[in-house]
Design a protein around this motif. Sequence first.
Motif, PDB file in Angstrom:
ATOM      1  N   GLN A  68     -28.872 -64.893 -47.853  1.00 54.33           N
ATOM      2  CA  GLN A  68     -30.151 -64.626 -47.895  1.00 54.33           C
ATOM      3  C   GLN A  68     -30.337 -63.354 -48.301  1.00 54.33           C
ATOM      4  N   GLU A  69     -29.211 -62.418 -47.307  1.00 49.09           N
ATOM      5  CA  GLU A  69     -29.289 -61.001 -47.582  1.00 49.09           C
ATOM      6  C   GLU A  69     -28.823 -60.683 -49.026  1.00 49.09           C
ATOM      7  N   GLU A  70     -28.213 -61.178 -49.776  1.00 52.10           N
ATOM      8  CA  GLU A  70     -27.648 -61.133 -51.113  1.00 52.10           C
ATOM      9  C   GLU A  70     -28.935 -61.327 -51.992  1.00 52.10           C
ATOM     10  N   SER A  71     -29.818 -62.346 -51.910  1.00 51.32           N
ATOM     11  CA  SER A  71     -30.705 -62.666 -52.492  1.00 51.32           C
ATOM     12  C   SER A  71     -32.012 -61.574 -52.229  1.00 51.32           C
ATOM     13  N   ARG A  72     -32.114 -61.037 -50.957  1.00 48.22           N
ATOM     14  CA  ARG A  72     -32.883 -59.935 -50.863  1.00 48.22           C
ATOM     15  C   ARG A  72     -32.558 -58.695 -51.482  1.00 48.22           C
ATOM     16  N   HIS A  73     -31.212 -58.254 -51.472  1.00 48.67           N
ATOM     17  CA  HIS A  73     -30.695 -57.368 -52.257  1.00 48.67           C
ATOM     18  C   HIS A  73     -31.129 -57.610 -53.804  1.00 48.67           C
ATOM     19  N   GLU A  74     -30.720 -58.859 -54.454  1.00 50.28           N
ATOM     20  CA  GLU A  74     -31.174 -58.957 -55.594  1.00 50.28           C
ATOM     21  C   GLU A  74     -32.409 -58.700 -56.151  1.00 50.28           C
ATOM     22  N   GLN A  75     -33.435 -59.192 -55.238  1.00 51.67           N
ATOM     23  CA  GLN A  75     -34.924 -59.156 -55.388  1.00 51.67           C
ATOM     24  C   GLN A  75     -35.205 -57.563 -55.314  1.00 51.67           C
TER      25      GLN A  75
END
Length: 179
Positions: A26-33
């Motif tokens: 989830q943190e990684e996807s927020r970062h990617e966003q």
Amino acid sequence: MKRLLLLCLSVCGIAAGTAAYGQAPQEESRHEQRVREREEKTREYCMYMDSLVRSHVYVFKPQSMQMQPAGRQQQIINPNFRMDVRADYIDLYLPFIAGRVPPYRTRVLNYTLTNIPEYRAEQSEDGQEWTITFSTTIVGSTRFQFTLTVTTCTGDAMLEIRSAENNTVKYNGFLTKNY
């Protein structure tokens, strides 16, 4: 009893580790966003800078100047110094260091240039820079060559003014919309 306590702590530790591990994507996807949002903002800014240069309606605002090849860099604090580019004229109001040998003189180029047949704006092959050039005769019969280089994604702009009677003066600044 000790074994039961250790077993409970082990199970709780494994469960906590699994929960923490499960949050990483989830943190990684927020970062990617955030990365995608920043890239989109950068693309929009590059398109904005391209449209400014193409419109022939912008202002170059200098922040520093330096006589070439080895003069000291001077900050430009006065917010009134600028070069306004319009479709049919250029309004020039810039400090300038005149002379080939000491003593140099600081003077102000305060002119409205109406006849600029040699105005050219060329974009680099990779689309990252614009080079704008024009020549004009001001101050008697002195011919000045202007070269403005604009980096589209950063908004950084560098203006060089050359003439046969004076050393080249380089200005660092930025472009903004001309209202």
